[in-house]
Design a protein around this motif. Structure first.
Motif, PDB file in Angstrom:
ATOM      1  N   VAL A 148       9.833 -34.793  -9.938  1.00 55.59           N
ATOM      2  CA  VAL A 148      10.322 -33.504  -9.454  1.00 55.59           C
ATOM      3  C   VAL A 148       9.398 -33.031  -8.338  1.00 55.59           C
ATOM      4  N   SER A 149       9.922 -32.248  -7.429  1.00 59.55           N
ATOM      5  CA  SER A 149       9.104 -31.728  -6.330  1.00 59.55           C
ATOM      6  C   SER A 149       9.640 -30.384  -5.870  1.00 59.55           C
ATOM      7  N   ASP A 150       8.857 -29.711  -5.044  1.00 59.37           N
ATOM      8  CA  ASP A 150       9.291 -28.483  -4.369  1.00 59.37           C
ATOM      9  C   ASP A 150       9.841 -27.428  -5.343  1.00 59.37           C
ATOM     10  N   VAL A 151       9.034 -27.107  -6.350  1.00 63.03           N
ATOM     11  CA  VAL A 151       9.398 -26.060  -7.306  1.00 63.03           C
ATOM     12  C   VAL A 151       9.062 -24.686  -6.726  1.00 63.03           C
ATOM     13  N   HIS A 152       8.023 -24.607  -5.914  1.00 59.56           N
ATOM     14  CA  HIS A 152       7.612 -23.379  -5.216  1.00 59.56           C
ATOM     15  C   HIS A 152       7.376 -22.216  -6.188  1.00 59.56           C
ATOM     16  N   LEU A 153       6.598 -22.492  -7.229  1.00 60.23           N
ATOM     17  CA  LEU A 153       6.228 -21.437  -8.169  1.00 60.23           C
ATOM     18  C   LEU A 153       5.446 -20.346  -7.440  1.00 60.23           C
ATOM     19  N   GLY A 154       5.762 -19.105  -7.743  1.00 58.18           N
ATOM     20  CA  GLY A 154       5.127 -17.977  -7.065  1.00 58.18           C
ATOM     21  C   GLY A 154       6.047 -17.301  -6.071  1.00 58.18           C
ATOM     22  N   THR A 155       7.235 -17.884  -5.877  1.00 55.79           N
ATOM     23  CA  THR A 155       8.217 -17.301  -4.964  1.00 55.79           C
ATOM     24  C   THR A 155       9.431 -16.804  -5.753  1.00 55.79           C
ATOM     25  N   LEU A 214       4.813 -34.921 -10.353  1.00 54.33           N
ATOM     26  CA  LEU A 214       5.058 -33.635  -9.705  1.00 54.33           C
ATOM     27  C   LEU A 214       4.712 -33.829  -8.235  1.00 54.33           C
ATOM     28  N   ASN A 215       5.727 -34.086  -7.429  1.00 56.40           N
ATOM     29  CA  ASN A 215       5.493 -34.579  -6.072  1.00 56.40           C
ATOM     30  C   ASN A 215       5.401 -33.466  -5.018  1.00 56.40           C
ATOM     31  N   GLY A 216       4.449 -32.589  -5.188  1.00 59.65           N
ATOM     32  CA  GLY A 216       4.096 -31.621  -4.154  1.00 59.65           C
ATOM     33  C   GLY A 216       4.905 -30.342  -4.109  1.00 59.65           C
ATOM     34  N   ASP A 217       4.279 -29.296  -3.566  1.00 53.55           N
ATOM     35  CA  ASP A 217       4.862 -27.958  -3.447  1.00 53.55           C
ATOM     36  C   ASP A 217       5.326 -27.424  -4.804  1.00 53.55           C
ATOM     37  N   ILE A 218       4.583 -27.751  -5.834  1.00 57.20           N
ATOM     38  CA  ILE A 218       4.874 -27.208  -7.163  1.00 57.20           C
ATOM     39  C   ILE A 218       4.483 -25.729  -7.191  1.00 57.20           C
ATOM     40  N   VAL A 243       4.430 -43.220  -3.177  1.00 52.66           N
ATOM     41  CA  VAL A 243       4.858 -41.875  -3.575  1.00 52.66           C
ATOM     42  C   VAL A 243       4.010 -40.846  -2.841  1.00 52.66           C
ATOM     43  N   THR A 244       4.660 -39.994  -2.084  1.00 56.31           N
ATOM     44  CA  THR A 244       3.975 -38.956  -1.316  1.00 56.31           C
ATOM     45  C   THR A 244       4.904 -37.764  -1.155  1.00 56.31           C
ATOM     46  N   HIS A 245       4.336 -36.577  -1.018  1.00 57.85           N
ATOM     47  CA  HIS A 245       5.176 -35.401  -0.829  1.00 57.85           C
ATOM     48  C   HIS A 245       5.996 -35.538   0.443  1.00 57.85           C
ATOM     49  N   GLY A 246       5.364 -35.990   1.526  1.00 63.06           N
ATOM     50  CA  GLY A 246       6.091 -36.240   2.755  1.00 63.06           C
ATOM     51  C   GLY A 246       5.647 -35.413   3.943  1.00 63.06           C
ATOM     52  N   ASP A 247       4.864 -34.357   3.698  1.00 56.18           N
ATOM     53  CA  ASP A 247       4.447 -33.482   4.799  1.00 56.18           C
ATOM     54  C   ASP A 247       3.471 -34.160   5.745  1.00 56.18           C
ATOM     55  N   VAL A 248       2.776 -35.200   5.274  1.00 53.25           N
ATOM     56  CA  VAL A 248       1.813 -35.896   6.121  1.00 53.25           C
ATOM     57  C   VAL A 248       2.500 -36.549   7.319  1.00 53.25           C
ATOM     58  N   CYS A 287       9.701 -39.408  -2.168  1.00 53.13           N
ATOM     59  CA  CYS A 287       9.150 -38.233  -1.499  1.00 53.13           C
ATOM     60  C   CYS A 287       9.914 -36.970  -1.869  1.00 53.13           C
ATOM     61  N   GLY A 288       9.549 -35.886  -1.185  1.00 52.69           N
ATOM     62  CA  GLY A 288      10.210 -34.589  -1.351  1.00 52.69           C
ATOM     63  C   GLY A 288      10.199 -33.892  -0.005  1.00 52.69           C
ATOM     64  N   HIS A 289       9.711 -32.653   0.012  1.00 55.48           N
ATOM     65  CA  HIS A 289       9.383 -31.897   1.230  1.00 55.48           C
ATOM     66  C   HIS A 289      10.566 -31.283   1.970  1.00 55.48           C
ATOM     67  N   ILE A 290      11.619 -32.039   2.243  1.00 53.22           N
ATOM     68  CA  ILE A 290      12.701 -31.509   3.082  1.00 53.22           C
ATOM     69  C   ILE A 290      13.841 -30.907   2.265  1.00 53.22           C
ATOM     70  N   HIS A 291      13.699 -30.839   0.942  1.00 47.78           N
ATOM     71  CA  HIS A 291      14.688 -30.211   0.066  1.00 47.78           C
ATOM     72  C   HIS A 291      16.077 -30.844   0.217  1.00 47.78           C
ATOM     73  N   LYS A 292      16.113 -32.141   0.339  1.00 46.11           N
ATOM     74  CA  LYS A 292      17.393 -32.855   0.442  1.00 46.11           C
ATOM     75  C   LYS A 292      17.331 -34.100  -0.441  1.00 46.11           C
ATOM     76  N   ALA A 293      17.960 -34.005  -1.603  1.00 49.47           N
ATOM     77  CA  ALA A 293      17.962 -35.122  -2.549  1.00 49.47           C
ATOM     78  C   ALA A 293      18.699 -36.312  -1.966  1.00 49.47           C
ATOM     79  N   GLU A 294      18.135 -37.500  -2.177  1.00 56.57           N
ATOM     80  CA  GLU A 294      18.737 -38.703  -1.604  1.00 56.57           C
ATOM     81  C   GLU A 294      18.287 -39.935  -2.365  1.00 56.57           C
ATOM     82  N   ASN A 295      19.136 -40.943  -2.392  1.00 62.98           N
ATOM     83  CA  ASN A 295      18.816 -42.239  -2.992  1.00 62.98           C
ATOM     84  C   ASN A 295      19.638 -43.291  -2.273  1.00 62.98           C
TER      85      ASN A 295
END
Length: 291
Positions: free
Chosen positions: A10-17, A39-43, A116-121, A200-208
């Motif tokens: 899972v990724s990009d949960v953005h807890l705190g928003t 937990l692949n980043g932006d949790i 496995v990387t969040h993707g922002d790099v 990855c994650g980051h761009i909020h677009k699920a894909e496979n």
């Protein structure tokens, strides 16, 4: 009864928003058991917490659920740093028990290797022009607010949910071009690292899907899409969408099995998106950090 997987991502949960679907992802994780949880980043959204965000009890409950997975099922948890939780840079790498916090990782399973990387790099805007990235974040936050207003009135009129930001992404040529380039560049990176796939994650677009012979997988987000990647015990990967899980059916089946004494586990209904057949009779999975 729970559905068992080898690995969940899972990724990009953005807890705190305000837009974070903390309750939904906690409920989602309660339905499953897994050997590995990535937990692949932006949790946690450190950017918003510094500005106008707020930490609520439902955000804490998410981490309580993760800790229960560690305690009750011996789940190994890998928290990878994203751009919104870049405050983790101060402690990387960190490991205690079954919890590991790191920048990225290599995941090996059934003879295949995944980077496995969040993707922002790989996002030159986020990396080199940080102030523009902040402006983009503000625009996305505004779209989410406007989206909530639009759907408030749609629900009153009996209309289905409509994702305004996803619509904008799909219509704006520059956004479509960026997403295509992002997916292609990450696939090239995986190939350069000698991997069979990228997660990855980051761009909020699920894909496979397959890009130039590389398995490109994006777990989506828990702000709008509410999706996750799952690997079963045969090495098959699929996308799971929260909105397509029939929780009532799961609950009713569990009660029925309790009274009639059936031992079978409940299989949660979900949409299957692109299965990839693994090689047979291969070594068990292994996970290693690339740092």
């Amino acid at each position: 009864m729970k559905t068992q997987y080898k690995t969940l991502v899972v990724s990009d949960v953005h807890l705190g928003t305000k837009g974070s679907k903390a309750k939904e992802i906690s409920r989602f994780l309660k339905q499953y058991t897994c050997e590995n949880l990535i937990l692949n980043g932006d949790i946690i959204d450190g950017w918003q917490l510094k500005k106008s965000g707020s930490w609520k009890r439902k955000h804490t409950r998410f981490f309580n659920r993760v800790l229960k997975m560690i305690e009750n099922h011996n789940t190994k948890v890998y928290y990878l740093r994203g751009n919104h939780d870049d405050f983790l840079d101060q402690i990387l790498p960190f490991q205690i028990g079954n919890l590991s916090i790191q920048k990225d990782m290599t995941y090996e399973s059934y003879g295949k290797k995944y980077f496995v990387t969040h993707g922002d790099v790989f996002d030159s805007i986020t990396t080199n022009l940080r102030w523009i990235a902040y402006l983009g974040d503000m625009g996305y936050t505004f779209l989410l607010w406007l989206n909530s207003v639009v759907n408030h009135y749609r629900i009153k009129r009996g209309l289905p949910y409509f994702s305004l930001s996803q619509y904008v992404k799909g219509k704006v040529k520059s956004a479509v071009s960026y997403i295509d380039q992002y997916e292609e560049e990450l696939s090239k990176m995986a190939k350069a690292k000698g991997c069979d796939g990228i997660i990855c994650g980051h761009i909020h677009k699920a894909e496979n899907r397959i890009i130039d012979g590389i398995e490109y997988m994006n777990s989506g987000d828990w702000v709008e899409t509410m999706s996750a990647l799952a690997e079963d015990h045969e090495g098959n990967w699929q996308l799971i969408y929260y909105n397509e899980i029939n929780f009532k059916e799961v609950h009713d089946d569990s009660l029925q099995q309790f009274f009639i004494g059936k031992p079978e586990a409940t299989v949660i209904p979900m949409r299957e998106v692109s299965f990839l057949k693994p090689k047979k009779d291969l070594e068990p999975p292994a996970i290693s950090s690339t740092q």
